[in-house]
Write an enzyme that holds these catalytic residues in place. Structure first.
Site, PDB file in Angstrom:
ATOM      1  N   ASP A  12     -57.662  21.730   2.160  1.00  0.00           N
ATOM      2  CA  ASP A  12     -58.371  22.848   2.686  1.00  0.00           C
ATOM      3  C   ASP A  12     -57.639  23.724   3.781  1.00  0.00           C
ATOM      4  OD1 ASP A  12     -60.842  24.015   3.261  1.00  0.00           O
ATOM      5  OD2 ASP A  12     -61.855  22.494   4.424  1.00  0.00           O
ATOM      6  N   ASN A  60     -67.044  26.130  -6.117  1.00  0.00           N
ATOM      7  CA  ASN A  60     -66.071  27.103  -5.827  1.00  0.00           C
ATOM      8  C   ASN A  60     -66.284  28.359  -6.692  1.00  0.00           C
ATOM      9  OD1 ASN A  60     -63.373  24.855  -5.043  1.00  0.00           O
ATOM     10  ND2 ASN A  60     -64.666  25.857  -3.675  1.00  0.00           N
TER      11      ASN A  60
HETATM   12  C1  FPP Z   1     -59.216  25.604   0.116  1.00  0.00           C
HETATM   13  O1  FPP Z   1     -58.905  26.518   0.964  1.00  0.00           O
HETATM   14  C2  FPP Z   1     -58.326  25.749  -1.100  1.00  0.00           C
HETATM   15  C3  FPP Z   1     -58.810  26.053  -2.434  1.00  0.00           C
HETATM   16  C4  FPP Z   1     -60.368  25.992  -2.724  1.00  0.00           C
HETATM   17  C5  FPP Z   1     -58.059  26.359  -3.656  1.00  0.00           C
HETATM   18  C6  FPP Z   1     -56.768  25.122  -3.750  1.00  0.00           C
HETATM   19  C7  FPP Z   1     -55.709  25.922  -4.443  1.00  0.00           C
HETATM   20  C8  FPP Z   1     -54.519  25.922  -3.997  1.00  0.00           C
HETATM   21  C9  FPP Z   1     -53.946  25.002  -2.798  1.00  0.00           C
HETATM   22  C10 FPP Z   1     -53.515  26.584  -4.766  1.00  0.00           C
HETATM   23  C11 FPP Z   1     -52.620  26.082  -5.709  1.00  0.00           C
HETATM   24  C12 FPP Z   1     -53.136  24.964  -6.618  1.00  0.00           C
HETATM   25  C13 FPP Z   1     -52.813  24.781  -7.930  1.00  0.00           C
HETATM   26  C14 FPP Z   1     -53.231  23.425  -8.863  1.00  0.00           C
HETATM   27  C15 FPP Z   1     -51.892  25.689  -8.858  1.00  0.00           C
HETATM   28  P1  FPP Z   1     -60.035  27.440   1.445  1.00  0.00           P
HETATM   29  O2  FPP Z   1     -60.026  28.755   0.843  1.00  0.00           O
HETATM   30  O3  FPP Z   1     -61.294  26.698   1.129  1.00  0.00           O
HETATM   31  O4  FPP Z   1     -59.879  27.597   2.807  1.00  0.00           O
HETATM   32  P2  FPP Z   1     -60.980  27.991   4.186  1.00  0.00           P
HETATM   33  O5  FPP Z   1     -61.592  26.840   4.273  1.00  0.00           O
HETATM   34  O6  FPP Z   1     -59.909  28.114   5.346  1.00  0.00           O
HETATM   35  O7  FPP Z   1     -61.616  29.277   3.728  1.00  0.00           O
END
Ligand code: FPP
Length: 243
Positions: A12, A60
């Site tokens: 996260d 998501n």
């Molecule tokens: C959470 O941060 C992250 C995600 C929803 C996506 C996870 C993806 C990656 C780490 C990229 C690479 C992964 C693969 C398998 C290729 P957020 O966007 O929820 O952050 P926030 O809560 O600060 O908005």
């Protein structure tokens, strides 16, 4: 130091990490991918057997479509570009989640990654993609109901072990250690059934900042915990003496 056999991570904070740097959100997802690659290597080097990461939750899809598209493209590019390196490093890659809504191109690459790496045994990387813990329990219920309806299973035989065997994670042991970055202390519909006895570790670091040293802190936290599985400390000591 006792090592967790299976670590599950909610990666996260990519968005907040970008915001703090006055950059667009996709900047953080790109950095998050780099972080993931480092943590896969680091976990394998430390002898972790299973690493499960929450890459994309069913909820998501509700994000702005530009971000969803960016993430889908990032996953596809990463799969095509990085699967060779994972394979060379002895990593087996498996996916869990509902594949129905996922683009055909991505499904094909997921299947190819699974079959290319199927005989690797150094570490298994389980990528939760279009996954939800409630979906997983629901699909297990459907499978069980179908077996009962076809007289292949008696309703009286449905127990915890039987339910575990019908979850998408049936092939692997439950996670020992759960890590969530970026300060939130929630499960967010991740491995609901499977995390029953996991140690929960939360850090304020955003996912792009989570490196080898941070992983070691989480592992040290795990080693410091006493896992009682419902028993009391004295019973565990007796068990250890007789082991
Ligand atoms: C959470 O941060 C992250 C995600 C929803 C996506 C996870 C993806 C990656 C780490 C990229 C690479 C992964 C693969 C398998 C290729 P957020 O966007 O929820 O952050 P926030 O809560 O600060 O908005």
């Amino acid at each position: 130091m006792e090592l967790p056999q299976h670590i599950a991570i909610v990666m996260d904070g990519n968005g907040r990490w970008s915001k703090a740097r006055a950059k667009p959100r996709h900047f953080g997802h790109k950095a998050g991918l780099e972080s993931l690659k480092k943590i896969i290597e680091a976990a394998a080097k430390r002898g972790i057997s299973y690493l499960t990461v929450f890459a994309f939750g069913m909820e998501n899809w509700l994000r702005p479509s530009a971000e969803v598209n960016y993430l889908m493209n990032l996953f596809l590019t990463a799969l095509r570009r990085d699967i060779g390196r994972l394979h060379e490093n002895g990593i087996r890659v498996q996916f869990i989640g509902d594949r129905q809504q996922v683009h055909a191109d991505l499904i094909q690459n997921m299947q190819e990654a699974e079959s290319l790496t199927r005989d690797n045994s150094r570490m298994t990387l389980i990528v939760a993609f279009n996954y939800s813990g409630r979906w997983d329990i629901g699909q297990a219920c459907q499978l069980l109901a179908e077996k009962v309806a076809a007289n292949k299973l008696s309703a009286a035989d449905i127990n915890e072990e039987c339910i575990s065997q019908h979850l998408s994670t049936a092939a692997w042991p439950d996670p020992d250690l759960f890590i969530r970055t970026s300060g939130e202390q929630r499960l967010s519909n991740f491995l609901l059934w499977q995390l029953s006895y996991a140690e929960l570790y939360f850090t304020n670091k955003h996912w792009p900042e989570f490196d080898e040293a941070e992983l070691d802190k989480a592992i040290a936290f795990y080693a410091s915990r006493e896992r009682r599985f419902g028993k009391i400390s004295e019973q565990l000591l007796i068990g250890a003496e007789h082991a």
